[in-house]
Design an enzyme around this catalytic site. Structure first.
Site, PDB file in Angstrom:
ATOM      1  N   LYS A  40       0.448   3.536  -3.114  1.00 45.70           N
ATOM      2  CA  LYS A  40      -0.720   4.383  -3.348  1.00 45.70           C
ATOM      3  C   LYS A  40      -0.321   5.815  -3.693  1.00 45.70           C
ATOM      4  CE  LYS A  40      -4.417   3.862  -0.738  1.00 45.70           C
ATOM      5  NZ  LYS A  40      -5.348   3.628   0.393  1.00 45.70           N
TER       6      LYS A  40
ATOM      7  N   SER B 107     -14.781   9.023   0.497  1.00 43.44           N
ATOM      8  CA  SER B 107     -13.505   8.277   0.506  1.00 43.44           C
ATOM      9  C   SER B 107     -13.629   6.998   1.319  1.00 43.44           C
ATOM     10  CB  SER B 107     -12.369   9.143   1.063  1.00 43.44           C
ATOM     11  OG  SER B 107     -12.223  10.323   0.327  1.00 43.44           O
TER      12      SER B 107
ATOM     13  N   CYS C 117       0.814  -1.218   0.000  1.00 44.61           N
ATOM     14  CA  CYS C 117       0.000   0.000   0.000  1.00 44.61           C
ATOM     15  C   CYS C 117       0.844   1.263   0.000  1.00 44.61           C
ATOM     16  CB  CYS C 117      -0.952  -0.009   1.192  1.00 44.61           C
ATOM     17  SG  CYS C 117      -2.309  -1.186   0.992  1.00 44.61           S
TER      18      CYS C 117
ATOM     19  N   SER D 274      -5.811 -10.614 -16.850  1.00 44.98           N
ATOM     20  CA  SER D 274      -4.358 -10.549 -16.773  1.00 44.98           C
ATOM     21  C   SER D 274      -3.790  -9.779 -17.954  1.00 44.98           C
ATOM     22  CB  SER D 274      -3.764 -11.961 -16.743  1.00 44.98           C
ATOM     23  OG  SER D 274      -4.090 -12.660 -17.943  1.00 44.98           O
TER      24      SER D 274
END
Length: 345
Positions: free
Chosen positions: A17, A46, A14, A138
């Site tokens: 991000k 959010s 993360c 993919s």
């Protein structure tokens, strides 16, 4: 020759991000979600996932999350990415139904058996959650990317949003902080086997208490702490609810070995990007150490649930979390009137 997945990507977990301030700028001109009466949760607050009402007793929870490797072991990478993706469903109070795989791999650089192990890791987590990976998509990509689309279900009256906290609510954090610190140490070759074990145990623990918390009317708001760090996701609760929050640093659960590494200066670059995005909304105590400030902004991959519950419900909420294996869940502060976050020692 062994392949280090983290060397094939410019970031991991993360921590990849987009910085909160940049994301806010990008989304600021998005069209409002008007005209869809059954869209109960969209982009307006959010929140962790979208929620669409099917009927009076069922609503679909839909989310997607994917990132580049935070660890080198392909099976572990798949497990972490899948656990992280399903967390958004639990954070809404939902129960996962099935998932779709998102796969982008540098086919010329990664052997098929390595890619297969990544997918196997995701399948193992979904099996633990009791759901199938029913399909996916993919592409041949320059960096390895893996994640899931998660689909779940929740009663429309039991959705746990991130913008419904009340003044006086207790704040409870279910998992310890420090995953970004671990990731930085690993990238620099300084993470011990014991540190890796702490990191893996936390990032592959499904946030299943969200299902039980949905049944508790005194639980007013839930989110999960991921790439924006504790302060970033707490500020989303504050802004959405029109409130402030006070957090006691000394009450924060932190992985013991991550705490040692943080004090030695380990911290990912995303911590500074996070602080640059929202530091103006945070009041810190005089003399707070730099490593402490960075830990408050530390990007969590597959982090814990952050819960706002009414006063007096802390014990029951903690009991539910600890019953499901979240032994370090802790009360870390309270919501109040005003705006922003105040950190106390």
């Amino acid at each position: 020759m062994s392949i280090r997945l983290t060397e094939l990507s410019h970031g991991g977990g993360c921590g990849c991000k987009i910085a909160p301030a940049v994301l806010q700028e990008i989304l600021s001109q998005s069209a409002p979600m008007s005209g869809f009466a059954d869209l109960l949760v969209g982009t307006e607050s959010s929140d962790d996932a979208a929620v669409y009402r099917l009927n009076d007793s069922q609503a679909i929870v839909a989310t997607t999350d994917f990132f580049m490797p935070i660890v080198d072991d392909p099976f572990d990478f798949g497990r972490i990415a899948a656990t992280n993706a399903l967390s958004d469903i639990y954070a809404m109070g939902g129960k996962p139904l099935f998932a779709l795989a998102i796969v982008g791999m540098p086919v010329g650089k990664l052997p098929a058996d390595i890619i297969r192990k990544i997918l196997a890791g995701g399948e193992a987590v979904c099996a633990e959650a009791g759901i199938p990976i029913a399909g996916g998509h993919s592409i041949d990509a320059p960096e390895p990317i893996y994640g899931l689309v998660g689909i779940g279900v929740v009663h429309p009256d039991k959705i746990k949003r991130n913008n419904q906290a009340h003044a006086g609510d207790a704040l409870i954090l279910a998992k310890p902080l420090g995953i970004g610190v671990f990731a930085d140490a690993m990238k620099k070759g300084q993470l011990s086997e014991a540190g890796y074990a702490q990191m893996l145990s936390s990032t592959t623990q499904l946030n299943t208490p969200g299902i039980a918390l949905a049944e508790m009317s005194g639980v007013h708001a839930i989110t999960d702490v991921t790439g924006f760090g504790l302060l970033g996701h707490l500020l989303e609760i504050c802004r959405g609810s029109g409130l402030s929050a006070e957090v006691r640093f000394g009450d924060l659960p932190v992985h013991s070995l991550a705490l040692e590494l943080a004090q030695k200066g380990f911290s990912p670059g995303a911590s500074e990007r996070n602080w640059a995005s929202y530091g103006h909304e945070v009041s810190l105590p005089e003399g707070m150490a730099e490593w402490q400030r960075k830990l408050l902004c530390d990007p969590q991959t597959s982090g814990g649930l952050l819960v706002a519950c009414e006063p007096g419900l802390e014990g029951e909420t903690l009991e539910r979390m600890k019953f499901e294996g979240f032994t370090q869940a802790s009360v870390i502060g309270r919501m109040g009137q005003g705006s922003g976050v105040k950190v106390k020692r």
